[in-house]
Design a protein around this motif. Structure first.
Motif, short mmCIF file in Angstrom:
data_model
loop_
_atom_site.label_atom_id
_atom_site.label_comp_id
_atom_site.label_asym_id
_atom_site.label_seq_id
_atom_site.Cartn_x
_atom_site.Cartn_y
_atom_site.Cartn_z
N ALA A 302 -13.90 0.14 1.13
CA ALA A 302 -14.60 -1.04 1.69
C ALA A 302 -13.62 -1.94 2.43
O ALA A 302 -13.92 -2.47 3.51
N MET A 303 -12.43 -2.09 1.85
CA MET A 303 -11.42 -2.94 2.51
C MET A 303 -10.95 -2.31 3.82
O MET A 303 -10.73 -3.00 4.81
N ASP A 304 -10.77 -1.00 3.82
CA ASP A 304 -10.35 -0.32 5.05
C ASP A 304 -11.37 -0.54 6.16
O ASP A 304 -11.00 -0.77 7.32
N ALA A 305 -12.65 -0.47 5.81
CA ALA A 305 -13.69 -0.66 6.81
C ALA A 305 -13.66 -2.10 7.34
O ALA A 305 -13.83 -2.34 8.54
N LEU A 306 -13.43 -3.05 6.43
CA LEU A 306 -13.36 -4.46 6.87
C LEU A 306 -12.14 -4.68 7.77
O LEU A 306 -12.21 -5.40 8.77
N GLU A 318 -4.24 -8.89 2.55
CA GLU A 318 -3.76 -9.47 1.29
C GLU A 318 -4.50 -8.86 0.11
O GLU A 318 -3.91 -8.45 -0.89
N LEU A 319 -5.83 -8.80 0.22
CA LEU A 319 -6.62 -8.25 -0.88
C LEU A 319 -6.33 -6.76 -1.08
O LEU A 319 -6.20 -6.29 -2.21
N LYS A 320 -6.18 -6.06 0.03
CA LYS A 320 -5.88 -4.63 -0.11
C LYS A 320 -4.52 -4.45 -0.78
O LYS A 320 -4.35 -3.58 -1.65
N GLY A 321 -3.56 -5.29 -0.40
CA GLY A 321 -2.24 -5.24 -1.03
C GLY A 321 -2.33 -5.46 -2.54
O GLY A 321 -1.70 -4.77 -3.33
N GLN A 322 -3.15 -6.41 -2.90
CA GLN A 322 -3.33 -6.71 -4.32
C GLN A 322 -3.94 -5.53 -5.07
O GLN A 322 -3.51 -5.18 -6.18
N ILE A 323 -4.95 -4.92 -4.46
CA ILE A 323 -5.60 -3.77 -5.09
C ILE A 323 -4.58 -2.65 -5.31
O ILE A 323 -4.49 -2.07 -6.40
N VAL A 330 2.98 0.61 -5.51
CA VAL A 330 3.79 -0.52 -5.05
C VAL A 330 4.30 -0.32 -3.62
O VAL A 330 4.29 -1.25 -2.81
N ASP A 331 4.72 0.91 -3.29
CA ASP A 331 5.23 1.14 -1.92
C ASP A 331 4.16 0.87 -0.87
O ASP A 331 4.42 0.24 0.16
N ASP A 332 2.95 1.36 -1.14
CA ASP A 332 1.84 1.11 -0.22
C ASP A 332 1.55 -0.39 -0.14
O ASP A 332 1.28 -0.93 0.94
N ALA A 333 1.59 -1.03 -1.30
CA ALA A 333 1.30 -2.47 -1.35
C ALA A 333 2.29 -3.23 -0.48
O ALA A 333 1.91 -4.15 0.26
N VAL A 334 3.56 -2.85 -0.54
CA VAL A 334 4.59 -3.52 0.25
C VAL A 334 4.24 -3.46 1.74
O VAL A 334 4.32 -4.46 2.46
N ARG A 335 3.83 -2.28 2.19
CA ARG A 335 3.50 -2.12 3.62
C ARG A 335 2.33 -3.03 4.02
O ARG A 335 2.35 -3.68 5.06
N VAL A 336 1.32 -3.05 3.17
CA VAL A 336 0.12 -3.82 3.49
C VAL A 336 0.40 -5.33 3.40
O VAL A 336 -0.05 -6.12 4.24
N TYR A 337 1.15 -5.73 2.38
CA TYR A 337 1.50 -7.15 2.26
C TYR A 337 2.33 -7.60 3.47
O TYR A 337 2.19 -8.72 3.94
N LYS A 338 3.19 -6.71 3.95
CA LYS A 338 4.02 -7.08 5.11
C LYS A 338 3.14 -7.42 6.30
O LYS A 338 3.37 -8.39 7.02
N LYS A 339 2.10 -6.62 6.45
CA LYS A 339 1.15 -6.86 7.54
C LYS A 339 0.48 -8.24 7.37
O LYS A 339 0.34 -9.00 8.34
N LEU A 349 1.92 -18.26 -0.61
CA LEU A 349 1.43 -17.45 -1.73
C LEU A 349 1.39 -15.97 -1.36
O LEU A 349 1.65 -15.10 -2.20
N ILE A 350 1.05 -15.68 -0.10
CA ILE A 350 1.02 -14.27 0.32
C ILE A 350 2.46 -13.75 0.38
O ILE A 350 2.75 -12.64 -0.07
N GLU A 351 3.35 -14.57 0.89
CA GLU A 351 4.74 -14.15 0.98
C GLU A 351 5.33 -13.92 -0.42
O GLU A 351 6.12 -13.01 -0.63
N ALA A 352 4.92 -14.75 -1.37
CA ALA A 352 5.39 -14.56 -2.75
C ALA A 352 4.91 -13.22 -3.31
O ALA A 352 5.66 -12.52 -4.01
N SER A 353 3.68 -12.85 -2.99
CA SER A 353 3.16 -11.55 -3.45
C SER A 353 3.97 -10.42 -2.83
O SER A 353 4.28 -9.41 -3.49
#
Ligand SMILES: [Zn+2]
Length: 454
Positions: A302-306, A318-323, A330-339, A349-353
């Motif tokens: 659902a997040m990918d579609a959004l 941000e939400l996808k990174g959290q999921i 964690v590696d995938d999360a890092v990439r998504v959070y960077k975006k 707060l996003i940068e802290a995540s």
């Protein structure tokens, strides 16, 4: 993201919450604990600040100096405390049907700020996170009211709702003056005061209920027919009463309510936002609800579609990174959070995540980058206790005990724990090299006092 985390004022450490992903844990002894849980969410706070900005400008208040704080509480309430801080219960945010209603309440609360109807803050309060500050506000006010400096603790461990009611409530005269000021600000911002009228009317239906069933808002802001009549008269006279705010502000309101329901009541969200509802807000609510119910695959899809639909929306990344992060990717999360950070570089707060995710990779290769990101996040979110804890962890891996102590002093200060802050600051002063730029800050922390007014 910041996860839309709920942090107990005195309860579970935010760090533990973050690491375990147990975002909505309620302590088993919740009954003796205060009910306040602060929700930090960049998107919702940005919405509230966007709503508030024209009102604060009309009031001659610098919008950047106002904080909006969301409390997870199903009752309808909003209040101001501890300086230019406006607290909103999630119950109130969700009960507003239009942005104009919410902006009306916001204007009324701003009227309390501009009228100076506030419990004064102490210097320690300025250094504390929202949740620690709130507990100090309640404690200080209780002590002042009872003339007993020890009363605060008793009230806080007792019925929180009672404390809040007796401490933060305003007089009828203050209520009328906050309404009058609020309507002036609404006019100045060219926003209809009909939203305020509608919400007050909605609340007035509650006055007929027995006192223990009335909404909190009526306890803290006594409502009289005179108040409603005054706002109705104003709305009747005004030439802008029939105007609506922009479609964009309506859309933000939809997303905020959808997000809150998805997080707080996933089952209800899936009922209210049925599969066939193709609006972005509805799909957002469903994605969050899937994630909250542990259906990670569905949530991710659902997040990918959004994201495909709104590729420049930082909150979706941000939400996808959290999921991903909470499911150990964690590696995938890092990439998504960077975006997400690239799209919204000013959101601490996003940068802290992002920094936290980098730290969790557990590789020295990312350690320096994690420290850079965490430090960067503190520029806009200096009182985020968990960020200081992450930084302490990072410096621990570098065996720098002076910096560990300094960061733990900042963490304690953010939590309102002045005693521990003093101890860690003292230790930091012993260990930090002479000439370190952190020495002065550690000295400042050592001087922070709990109760003195400035
Ligand atoms: Zn009020």
């Amino acid at each position: 993201m910041t996860f839309l985390s709920l942090r107990s004022v005195f309860g579970i450490s935010a760090v533990i919450v973050a690491l375990c992903g147990l975002l909505f844990t309620t302590p088993s002894h919740a009954q003796d604990k205060p009910r306040f849980n602060v929700i930090r969410d960049v998107e919702i706070e940005a919405t509230l600040k966007e709503y508030g900005r024209p009102i604060w400008e009309a009031a001659g208040i610098n919008p950047d100096s106002v904080h909006v704080i969301v409390i997870n509480d199903p009752t309808l309430n909003a209040f101001v405390a501890g300086g230019q801080n406006i607290f909103f219960h999630t119950g109130l945010l969700q009960a507003t049907e239009t942005p104009e209603q919410l902006i009306g309440i916001l204007a009324h609360e701003t009227g309390h700020i501009s009228g100076g109807h506030l419990v004064r803050g102490s210097s320690a309060m300025k250094e504390a996170s929202a949740e620690a500050m709130l507990s100090m506000v309640l404690g200080t006010a209780a002590a002042v009211l009872s003339g007993n400096p020890n009363a605060g603790a008793a009230v806080i461990t007792g019925g929180q709702s009672l404390a809040q009611r007796s401490i933060l409530s305003f007089s009828r005269a203050q209520e009328s003056s906050a309404d009058a000021a609020g309507m002036k600000f609404l006019d100045g911002a060219h926003i209809s005061s009909r939203g305020l009228l509608e919400f007050l009317q909605k609340l007035s239906g509650q006055e007929l209920l027995p006192i223990d069933r009335q909404v909190e808002y009526l306890r803290t802001h006594p409502l009289t027919q005179d108040r409603i009549d005054a706002v109705r008269y104003h709305a009747g006279q005004s030439s802008i009463s029939d105007t609506k705010v922009s479609k964009r502000l309506y859309d933000l309101h939809d997303r905020m309510r959808a997000k809150l329901l998805g997080y707080l009541k996933p089952e209800s969200a899936l009922l209210r936002y049925a599969e066939k509802d193709g609006r972005i807000s509805a799909r957002y609510a469903r994605a969050i609800a899937y994630y909250r119910k542990g259906d990670v695959d569905k949530a991710e899809k659902a997040m990918d579609a959004l994201i495909k639909e709104e590729p420049a929306n930082p909150y979706f990344y941000e939400l996808k990174g959290q999921i991903l992060f909470e499911n150990g990717r964690v590696d995938d999360a890092v990439r998504v959070y960077k975006k997400a950070v690239d799209l919204k570089p000013d959101a601490g707060l996003i940068e802290a995540s992002y920094g936290h995710a980098l730290l969790e990779i557990q590789s020295s290769r990312y350690l320096d980058e994690a420290i850079v990101r965490l430090n960067e996040s503190l520029k806009t979110e200096p009182r985020e206790a968990s960020t200081w804890r992450f930084l302490a962890t990072a410096w621990g891996r570098k065996n720098d005990e002076g910096m560990v102590s300094y960061c733990l002093a900042e963490e304690a200060l953010s939590n309102g724990d002045i005693g521990s802050a003093h101890k860690w600051a003292e230790r930091a002063l012993k260990l930090l090299p002479k000439g370190s730029s952190y020495v002065i800050r550690a000295q400042d922390i050592k001087q922070t006092r709990k109760d003195e007014d400035d």
